[in-house]
Scaffold this active site. Structure first.
Site, PDB file in Angstrom:
ATOM      1  N   ILE A  94       0.718  -1.218  -0.041  1.00  0.00           N
ATOM      2  CA  ILE A  94       0.102  -0.050  -0.069  1.00  0.00           C
ATOM      3  C   ILE A  94       0.898   1.195   0.029  1.00  0.00           C
ATOM      4  CG2 ILE A  94      -2.031  -1.201   1.021  1.00  0.00           C
ATOM      5  CD1 ILE A  94      -1.278  -0.164   3.792  1.00  0.00           C
ATOM      6  N   HIS A 110      -4.245  -4.480  -2.745  1.00  0.00           N
ATOM      7  CA  HIS A 110      -4.688  -4.075  -1.390  1.00  0.00           C
ATOM      8  C   HIS A 110      -4.887  -2.837  -1.028  1.00  0.00           C
ATOM      9  CE1 HIS A 110      -2.656  -8.350  -0.324  1.00  0.00           C
ATOM     10  NE2 HIS A 110      -3.753  -8.422  -0.951  1.00  0.00           N
ATOM     11  N   LEU A 205      13.881 -13.113  -0.499  1.00  0.00           N
ATOM     12  CA  LEU A 205      15.241 -13.253   0.225  1.00  0.00           C
ATOM     13  C   LEU A 205      15.385 -14.706   0.746  1.00  0.00           C
ATOM     14  CD1 LEU A 205      17.327 -11.730   1.855  1.00  0.00           C
ATOM     15  CD2 LEU A 205      15.890 -11.938   3.963  1.00  0.00           C
TER      16      LEU A 205
END
Ligand code: APR
Length: 238
Positions: A94, A110, A205
């Site tokens: 967002i 979102h 990651l």
């Protein structure tokens, strides 16, 4: 001319190195705040002040000059600018770091922290100040109906028709910086695989929950692996 289309999905991990927290890492947002207290329609009905405080804090942080797009955001803007075919960037985030890095075809499934929506007239507008229960809607004047333009748990994500159309037509699907815990985003890779011959790549990651669904995986910090990946795609495709 290579008109093949690319869909990119990003999550909180792409903004981590810009200084914004992720959700499910050990130092993530949900380690200190409960979803049911701040990110559901029920939470907003029962305690709107707590919900406003939560998003006001995050909105203020996003407006802090220290929070800037990073090399991963910039690499995706470069891909959109230099790739000859369509590139759609679907983000669960967002924040506005993709736009500030130069991406233009961005779909916030979102919602967006820098916007608010009126629960009464449904109008949506840019809003950078704190939001409080007593603020009246600038469009309809209704009081206590204004909420962050953010999709809460249990609500329908935004832009799903456009997202499904892009997923069904894409030749490359790239997921970046998301744990693969939240649907429908977590199901996009399987939708692409079932649709046919698209290549699927996860850049994260560490392996996400859905890592096994991807044909290719590249693990490491986004600011290192995303620019290198974009360089490779622009140089020799996939
Ligand atoms: N580089 C790349 N990936 C990273 C980095 C980094 N520097 N730091 C963290 N990550 C990875 C983590 O390993 C993790 O897999 O980013 C992922 C972040 O996962 P989540 O915190 O679950 O965030 P996200 O997947 O975006 O959450 C999805 O859940 O709470 C809801 O609405 C919220 O949009 C959010 C959705």
């Amino acid at each position: 001319m290579n008109e093949r289309s690319i869909v990119i999905l990003t999550g909180a991990g792409i903004s981590k190195e810009s200084g914004l927290s992720t959700f499910r890492d050990a130092d993530g947002i949900w380690a200190t705040v409960r979803i049911e207290d701040v990110a559901t329609p029920q939470a907003f009905r029962s305690n709107p002040v707590r919900v406003h405080d939560f998003y006001n804090d995050r909105r203020r942080q996003l407006c802090d000059a220290a929070i800037q797009p990073n090399a991963a955001h910039r690499a995706l803007a470069r891909l959109e600018a230099e790739w000859p075919g369509p590139v759609l960037l679907v983000t669960q985030n967002i924040d506005d770091l993709h736009e500030r890095a130069g991406s233009r075809a961005v779909l916030h499934m979102h919602g967006e922290l820098r916007k608010i929506r009126c629960g009464h007239c449904q109008s949506v507008r840019e809003w950078l100040a704190d939001l409080s229960v007593g603020t009246a809607c600038p469009s309809c004047g209704h009081v206590a109906g204004l909420r962050p333009h953010v999709v809460w748990f249990g609500e329908m994500p935004l832009g799903m028709d456009d997202i499904h159309a892009a997923l069904d037509a894409c030749d490359l699907f790239v997921s970046i910086g998301t744990s693969g815990n939240v649907y429908p985003a977590a199901g996009f890779v399987d939708e692409v695989r079932r649709g046919g011959l698209a290549h699927t790549v996860e850049l994260n990651l560490e392996p996400s929950v859905g890592a096994s669904y991807f044909a290719e995986a590249i693990h490491g910090p986004a600011t290192e692996i995303v620019p290198a990946f974009v360089e490779r795609i622009l140089a020799k495709g996939w």
